[in-house]
Design a protein around this motif. Structure first.
Motif, PDB file in Angstrom:
ATOM      1  N   ASN A   1       0.845  -1.187   0.000  1.00 44.54           N
ATOM      2  CA  ASN A   1       0.000   0.000   0.000  1.00 44.54           C
ATOM      3  C   ASN A   1       0.887   1.246   0.000  1.00 44.54           C
ATOM      4  O   ASN A   1       2.056   1.210   0.387  1.00 44.54           O
ATOM      5  CB  ASN A   1      -1.009  -0.024   1.153  1.00 44.54           C
ATOM      6  CG  ASN A   1      -0.426   0.440   2.459  1.00 44.54           C
ATOM      7  OD1 ASN A   1      -0.017   1.598   2.591  1.00 44.54           O
ATOM      8  ND2 ASN A   1      -0.371  -0.444   3.425  1.00 44.54           N
TER       9      ASN A   1
ATOM     10  N   SER B 175      -9.262   2.768  -5.012  1.00 45.32           N
ATOM     11  CA  SER B 175     -10.601   2.567  -4.451  1.00 45.32           C
ATOM     12  C   SER B 175     -11.620   2.845  -5.565  1.00 45.32           C
ATOM     13  O   SER B 175     -11.306   3.496  -6.551  1.00 45.32           O
ATOM     14  CB  SER B 175     -10.819   3.487  -3.254  1.00 45.32           C
ATOM     15  OG  SER B 175     -11.518   4.646  -3.636  1.00 45.32           O
TER      16      SER B 175
ATOM     17  N   GLY C  78     -13.165  -1.419   0.541  1.00 40.23           N
ATOM     18  CA  GLY C  78     -12.795  -1.193   1.932  1.00 40.23           C
ATOM     19  C   GLY C  78     -13.936  -0.446   2.613  1.00 40.23           C
ATOM     20  O   GLY C  78     -14.484   0.494   2.049  1.00 40.23           O
TER      21      GLY C  78
ATOM     22  N   ILE D  91      -8.156  -2.089  13.238  1.00 42.48           N
ATOM     23  CA  ILE D  91      -7.389  -1.693  12.058  1.00 42.48           C
ATOM     24  C   ILE D  91      -6.374  -2.811  11.825  1.00 42.48           C
ATOM     25  O   ILE D  91      -5.831  -3.345  12.785  1.00 42.48           O
ATOM     26  CB  ILE D  91      -6.598  -0.380  12.348  1.00 42.48           C
ATOM     27  CG1 ILE D  91      -7.531   0.747  12.746  1.00 42.48           C
ATOM     28  CG2 ILE D  91      -5.698   0.014  11.205  1.00 42.48           C
ATOM     29  CD1 ILE D  91      -8.311   1.322  11.602  1.00 42.48           C
ATOM     30  N   ASN D  92      -6.118  -3.169  10.572  1.00 46.90           N
ATOM     31  CA  ASN D  92      -5.187  -4.286  10.349  1.00 46.90           C
ATOM     32  C   ASN D  92      -3.769  -3.941  10.785  1.00 46.90           C
ATOM     33  O   ASN D  92      -3.064  -4.773  11.337  1.00 46.90           O
ATOM     34  CB  ASN D  92      -5.221  -4.750   8.896  1.00 46.90           C
ATOM     35  CG  ASN D  92      -4.605  -3.740   7.957  1.00 46.90           C
ATOM     36  OD1 ASN D  92      -4.796  -2.536   8.114  1.00 46.90           O
ATOM     37  ND2 ASN D  92      -3.845  -4.213   6.997  1.00 46.90           N
TER      38      ASN D  92
ATOM     39  N   ASN E 163      -4.942   2.471   6.634  1.00 44.55           N
ATOM     40  CA  ASN E 163      -6.326   2.342   7.081  1.00 44.55           C
ATOM     41  C   ASN E 163      -6.629   3.199   8.302  1.00 44.55           C
ATOM     42  O   ASN E 163      -7.736   3.701   8.453  1.00 44.55           O
ATOM     43  CB  ASN E 163      -6.655   0.869   7.322  1.00 44.55           C
ATOM     44  CG  ASN E 163      -6.804   0.120   6.023  1.00 44.55           C
ATOM     45  OD1 ASN E 163      -7.508   0.575   5.115  1.00 44.55           O
ATOM     46  ND2 ASN E 163      -6.114  -0.995   5.893  1.00 44.55           N
ATOM     47  N   GLU E 164      -5.631   3.365   9.183  1.00 45.73           N
ATOM     48  CA  GLU E 164      -5.869   4.246  10.325  1.00 45.73           C
ATOM     49  C   GLU E 164      -6.023   5.685   9.847  1.00 45.73           C
ATOM     50  O   GLU E 164      -6.935   6.399  10.267  1.00 45.73           O
ATOM     51  CB  GLU E 164      -4.736   4.142  11.356  1.00 45.73           C
ATOM     52  CG  GLU E 164      -5.053   4.975  12.589  1.00 45.73           C
ATOM     53  CD  GLU E 164      -3.996   4.902  13.690  1.00 45.73           C
ATOM     54  OE1 GLU E 164      -3.366   3.849  13.857  1.00 45.73           O
ATOM     55  OE2 GLU E 164      -3.828   5.934  14.370  1.00 45.73           O
TER      56      GLU E 164
ATOM     57  N   MET F  48     -12.389  -1.710  10.269  1.00 45.87           N
ATOM     58  CA  MET F  48     -12.044  -1.223   8.935  1.00 45.87           C
ATOM     59  C   MET F  48     -11.586  -2.443   8.144  1.00 45.87           C
ATOM     60  O   MET F  48     -10.487  -2.956   8.362  1.00 45.87           O
ATOM     61  CB  MET F  48     -10.919  -0.184   9.047  1.00 45.87           C
ATOM     62  CG  MET F  48     -10.312   0.244   7.715  1.00 45.87           C
ATOM     63  SD  MET F  48     -11.519   1.069   6.654  1.00 45.87           S
ATOM     64  CE  MET F  48     -10.804   0.806   5.036  1.00 45.87           C
TER      65      MET F  48
ATOM     66  N   VAL G 202     -11.317  -4.900   4.435  1.00 45.85           N
ATOM     67  CA  VAL G 202     -11.282  -4.948   2.970  1.00 45.85           C
ATOM     68  C   VAL G 202     -11.784  -6.324   2.549  1.00 45.85           C
ATOM     69  O   VAL G 202     -11.941  -7.212   3.386  1.00 45.85           O
ATOM     70  CB  VAL G 202      -9.858  -4.702   2.422  1.00 45.85           C
ATOM     71  CG1 VAL G 202      -9.340  -3.326   2.814  1.00 45.85           C
ATOM     72  CG2 VAL G 202      -8.890  -5.782   2.898  1.00 45.85           C
TER      73      VAL G 202
ATOM     74  N   LEU H  90     -11.608   4.973   2.584  1.00 44.91           N
ATOM     75  CA  LEU H  90     -10.681   5.203   1.474  1.00 44.91           C
ATOM     76  C   LEU H  90     -11.250   6.227   0.497  1.00 44.91           C
ATOM     77  O   LEU H  90     -10.512   6.987  -0.134  1.00 44.91           O
ATOM     78  CB  LEU H  90     -10.363   3.889   0.753  1.00 44.91           C
ATOM     79  CG  LEU H  90      -9.659   2.835   1.614  1.00 44.91           C
ATOM     80  CD1 LEU H  90      -9.572   1.505   0.880  1.00 44.91           C
ATOM     81  CD2 LEU H  90      -8.281   3.308   2.041  1.00 44.91           C
TER      82      LEU H  90
END
Lengths: 257, 322
Positions: free
Chosen positions: B95, B118, B127, B150-151, B157-158, B198, B200, B219
């Motif tokens: 990413n 996205s 996402g 969050i992953n 993503n955060e 969050m 995907v 996103l």
């Protein structure tokens, strides 16, 4: 006696499988996250028809066997050398105690930097973890040599090699075999962990792919395979141990009962 | 005695040498060419996002350029960025925020081709910020004081979720972010261990099938048509092998365009390298696969990341982007 043991083992397994079927069916845990035994069995049946599965199984066994072989050879040789060379044991003791508790998985970043996702990454972790099991057991074994037997051999004029062969090795072998048995299990755990975390080809990688794919029954099916593999390896290691130590009191005693 | 110990010591050394040996032989053979075909190793995560590469390989777009891809499946950016930087892989998938973080940490990486974007449509993105069925939380603003999964903390993503909270009128600093792998989020949400996640694809589809509700498309909130991930190489490799990079770029662009135009084939190829169940795959929202990265959107992402304190120093987008 043996028949009873096998029957008890089978009954225990059957009860466990039944529990696995009942718990999700009764709604104690959600089926989506913990599928009943029958669904896992179905997924397993699908897996064994897939060539990718056998490829992965082969990769895992290769990493396990190679890693274990290297660790056992290196552990035995290093253990004997450290024991019989004067002062070497004292000189290495603190280093060994420092290195031994380092978890193998902590070396994952190093493995990735050195070898990427190849077999060698797996080997690095497997060898590191199982080497200590063998080394420590060898050290204990060599220490256990009866000083009277050693002195007797000396006074009969046996050379170093003959003393290692006829006095030291028979005493150390039961310890070494224990080390090998422990190392065999540790090697499998580390091989699968390495595949799971690093992504080296093998069962662990397949488990990780199933996990990210939200394919829950397939994931458990592969975990079951890993468990079965551990069982087989343990049975195999015990058989080897019994064969190698057929002359030893511990094994002879066991047979007599 | 001395002879024996010397022999054993030599034996031990030999074993250690074979155990650790041939370490440098392997890393140079990757990227070797034979018969005009260059084999390159690509480190990627087995997810829907990378379908165009598998499709392009199958359709012969890479072969046409004289490239053969060898996929190395890693379990996340943690293995891919060091793998590319150390030359284990020639190309990797990551990413954009991770790439900017890597660059600001002095890891020499260079984005070479677009990865995914996205969809840019709120409520219809791959996402999504989701809550469980019947949750009292109806908007991102209400996440103040709530647990949001969050992953990876301090990553794309955060940043995106913080922007959604901010956009909804909330204070992102009051949100309690916890780290959790995507695949564990549906279960954690279901058991109310977290208040929102969050996610995907394919976790998004899984949560939707359980009646989960999307409360924001983070996103999309960052920027319209945000470039989320890209293919990258090490700066050194890109400088030394400009022709291979050019071929990879061209073949990837063709693959992206093909996947974009043939979503059914893209969905189909996903089944060859993941175990996503067919029922889930049908529900999966595919990302966009434009051939070009969206620089203004990446700039917006960078500014937000900077405000969140993600970077040691401001990323140099001129050096990073193709």
């Amino acid at each position: 006696m043996k028949g009873v043991n096998v029957a008890l083992g089978a009954a225990g397994l059957a009860a466990f499988l039944a529990l696995g079927e009942a718990v999700p069916r009764l709604g104690l845990v959600k089926e989506a996250y913990f599928p009943p035994t029958s669904r896992i069995a179905g997924a397993l049946a699908d897996e064994v028809t897939d060539s990718a599965f056998w490829q992965a199984l082969g990769d895992t066994l290769t990493g396990w066997a190679l890693g274990l072989a290297i660790a056992v050879c290196a552990g035995v040789v290093a253990g004997v050398v450290v024991s019989i060379v004067p002062y070497l044991r004292e000189a290495t003791a603190s280093t060994i105690e420092f290195l031994r508790p380092i978890p193998s998985v902590a070396l994952i970043p190093l493995a990735v930097l050195l070898y990427g996702t190849e077999l060698r990454s797996v080997l690095l972790l497997v060898v590191y973890a199982s080497f200590w099991q063998v080394l420590i057991q060898t050290l204990y074994g060599v220490q256990d040599v009866d000083p009277v037997a050693e002195e007797t051999a000396r006074s009969y004029g046996l050379g170093t090699w003959a003393r290692v062969r006829h006095v030291l090795w028979p005493t150390a072998l039961p310890y070494v075999m224990t080390g090998v048995r422990l190392a065999a299990a540790v090697a499998l755990i580390l091989a699968i962990t390495a595949e799971l975390v690093i992504g080296a080809p093998g069962l662990g990688q397949q488990i990780a792919v199933a996990q990210t794919s939200q394919a829950v029954p397939e994931m458990y099916a592969l975990i079951v395979v890993a468990g079965l593999l551990g069982l087989l390896i343990n049975v195999g290691a015990r058989t080897v141990e019994r064969r190698a130590l057929a002359w030893h009191q511990s094994v002879r005693g066991e047979v007599a009962v | 005695m001395r002879r024996l110990s010397a022999g054993l010591a030599a034996g031990a050394l030999l074993l250690v040498a074979t155990a650790c040996g041939s370490s440098d032989a392997g890393s140079s053979d990757a990227g070797a060419s034979s018969g005009g075909v260059t084999t390159v190793k690509v480190g990627l995560i087995p997810i829907v996002d990378v379908a165009p590469l598998y499709l392009g390989q199958k359709k012969g777009f890479f072969e046409k350029q004289g490239l053969k891809l060898e996929f190395s499946i890693a379990q996340g950016g943690a293995a891919i960025v060091p793998g590319v930087a150390s030359g284990q892989f020639q190309f990797g998938f990551s990413n954009v925020t991770s790439l900017m973080v890597a660059q600001s940490n002095g890891v020499p990486v260079k984005a070479v081709a677009n990865g995914i974007a996205s969809t840019g449509v709120a409520g219809k993105d791959f996402g999504a910020l989701m809550v469980k069925k019947g949750s009292a939380v109806k908007s991102a603003k209400e996440l103040e004081g709530k647990k949001v999964a969050i992953n990876t903390l301090k990553n794309i993503n955060e940043t995106a979720v913080r922007e959604s909270v901010r956009g909804a009128g909330g204070d992102p600093d009051k949100v309690d972010f916890v780290e959790l792998p995507f695949d564990q989020m549906p279960a954690a949400l279901d058991k109310s261990q977290i208040d929102a996640a969050m996610v995907v694809e394919p976790a998004t589809a899984t949560i939707k099938s359980q009646g989960g509700v999307e409360i924001a498309s983070p996103l999309v909130d960052v920027a319209p048509n945000l470039t989320v991930a890209m293919y990258f190489a090490s700066t050194q490799y890109a400088q030394q092998n400009p022709e291979v990079v050019k071929k990879f770029q061209d073949a990837t662009a063709e693959s992206l365009a093909y996947a974009e135009a043939h979503p059914d084939e893209a969905r189909q190829i996903v089944t060859t390298y993941t175990k996503i169940p067919a029922s889930v795959l049908e529900q999966v929202t595919l990302p966009k696969w434009p051939a070009e990265a969206n620089r203004p959107a990446i700039e917006a992402l960078m500014k937000l990341g900077e405000a969140d304190g993600l970077f040691k120093k401001t990323p140099d987008l001129d050096a990073l982007l193709p």
